[in-house]
Design a protein around this motif. Structure first.
Motif, PDB file in Angstrom:
ATOM      1  N   GLY A  64       0.525  -4.099  -6.799  1.00 22.97           N
ATOM      2  CA  GLY A  64       1.469  -3.105  -6.603  1.00 22.97           C
ATOM      3  C   GLY A  64       0.931  -1.903  -5.962  1.00 22.97           C
ATOM      4  O   GLY A  64       1.753  -1.299  -5.145  1.00 22.97           O
ATOM      5  N   ALA A  65      -0.507  -1.324  -6.103  1.00 20.15           N
ATOM      6  CA  ALA A  65      -0.916  -0.252  -5.377  1.00 20.15           C
ATOM      7  C   ALA A  65      -0.848  -0.754  -3.699  1.00 20.15           C
ATOM      8  O   ALA A  65      -0.356   0.183  -2.926  1.00 20.15           O
ATOM      9  N   SER A  66      -1.200  -2.065  -3.374  1.00 20.48           N
ATOM     10  CA  SER A  66      -1.003  -2.301  -2.013  1.00 20.48           C
ATOM     11  C   SER A  66       0.215  -2.304  -1.513  1.00 20.48           C
ATOM     12  O   SER A  66       0.340  -1.755  -0.453  1.00 20.48           O
ATOM     13  N   ALA A  67       1.031  -2.926  -2.273  1.00 19.58           N
ATOM     14  CA  ALA A  67       2.349  -3.104  -1.995  1.00 19.58           C
ATOM     15  C   ALA A  67       3.155  -1.718  -1.827  1.00 19.58           C
ATOM     16  O   ALA A  67       4.046  -1.207  -0.835  1.00 19.58           O
ATOM     17  N   PHE A  68       2.875  -0.695  -2.634  1.00 21.49           N
ATOM     18  CA  PHE A  68       3.480   0.847  -2.619  1.00 21.49           C
ATOM     19  C   PHE A  68       2.886   1.181  -1.400  1.00 21.49           C
ATOM     20  O   PHE A  68       3.712   1.885  -0.412  1.00 21.49           O
ATOM     21  N   ASN A  69       1.670   1.058  -1.062  1.00 21.83           N
ATOM     22  CA  ASN A  69       1.120   1.813   0.308  1.00 21.83           C
ATOM     23  C   ASN A  69       1.671   1.214   1.576  1.00 21.83           C
ATOM     24  O   ASN A  69       1.917   2.068   2.402  1.00 21.83           O
ATOM     25  N   GLN A  70       1.997   0.024   1.542  1.00 20.28           N
ATOM     26  CA  GLN A  70       2.733  -0.735   2.632  1.00 20.28           C
ATOM     27  C   GLN A  70       4.120  -0.694   2.851  1.00 20.28           C
ATOM     28  O   GLN A  70       4.751  -0.631   3.965  1.00 20.28           O
ATOM     29  N   ASN A  71       5.050  -0.124   1.696  1.00 23.15           N
ATOM     30  CA  ASN A  71       6.196  -0.174   1.651  1.00 23.15           C
ATOM     31  C   ASN A  71       6.956   0.761   1.407  1.00 23.15           C
ATOM     32  O   ASN A  71       8.282   1.228   1.602  1.00 23.15           O
ATOM     33  N   CYS A  72       6.120   1.834   0.543  1.00 26.95           N
ATOM     34  CA  CYS A  72       6.879   2.953  -0.184  1.00 26.95           C
ATOM     35  C   CYS A  72       6.249   4.374   0.369  1.00 26.95           C
ATOM     36  O   CYS A  72       7.082   5.481   0.331  1.00 26.95           O
ATOM     37  N   ALA A  73       4.890   4.375   0.568  1.00 26.11           N
ATOM     38  CA  ALA A  73       4.466   5.662   0.783  1.00 26.11           C
ATOM     39  C   ALA A  73       4.856   6.500   1.937  1.00 26.11           C
ATOM     40  O   ALA A  73       4.689   7.538   2.104  1.00 26.11           O
ATOM     41  N   ARG A  74       5.270   5.935   3.010  1.00 25.63           N
ATOM     42  CA  ARG A  74       5.957   6.322   4.230  1.00 25.63           C
ATOM     43  C   ARG A  74       7.024   7.328   3.604  1.00 25.63           C
ATOM     44  O   ARG A  74       7.061   8.546   4.464  1.00 25.63           O
ATOM     45  N   CYS A  75       7.836   7.227   2.820  1.00 31.60           N
ATOM     46  CA  CYS A  75       8.529   8.009   2.143  1.00 31.60           C
ATOM     47  C   CYS A  75       8.110   8.841   0.738  1.00 31.60           C
ATOM     48  O   CYS A  75       8.302  10.055   0.610  1.00 31.60           O
TER      49      CYS A  75
END
Length: 143
Positions: A64-75
């Motif tokens: 989840g940490a990796s997925a968040f950084n790749q898909n959610c962190a930009r916003c």
């Protein structure tokens, strides 16, 4: 005089290039969701669960940490610390209450007055990936 015009033109070209480069740096634009490998997690299927099956699961939290950084962190910001574009997800309620809000947003997205504030992620990322992100979010929650 010719040298002065050449220097002025060069300065103008440089200024435009810097301004254009800054616009590129600050532009958000369309982004392609990044695939999330959830093969190490128990598979859930297509029917959405109402509570997070991966809560406190160390492998799910790592994914989840990796997925968040790749898909959610930009916003939503690195570490879920929002820079103002989207809500700071550290303040989502924990447990089932937060799960309900979270699933509503990731399944349906958020559109106001015809403007997409958050895209729908149902069918874009798997339920496993989205629940893994939620599991990680609970580890960075603020009171």
């Amino acid at each position: 005089m010719k040298t002065l015009i050449s220097r002025t033109a060069a300065a103008l070209v440089l200024a435009c290039g810097v301004a254009g480069g800054a616009a590129t740096v600050f532009a958000h634009g369309d982004v392609v969701p990044q695939a999330v490998d959830t093969s190490a997690l128990k598979q859930i299927g297509k029917d959405w669960l109402t509570t997070n099956p991966y809560r406190k699961d160390p492998k799910a939290i790592e994914i989840g940490a990796s997925a968040f950084n790749q898909n959610c962190a930009r916003c939503h910001g690195l570490g879920a610390v929002s820079g103002g574009i989207a809500p700071d997800l550290r303040y989502l309620p924990l447990g089932d209450e937060g799960d309900e809000y979270y699933t509503n947003r990731v399944i349906n997205g958020s559109i106001r007055d015809g403007v997409t504030y958050m895209p729908k992620f149902d069918g874009v990322l798997s339920q496993e990936a989205l629940w893994a992100i939620r599991a990680w979010l609970e580890t960075v929650a603020e009171p």
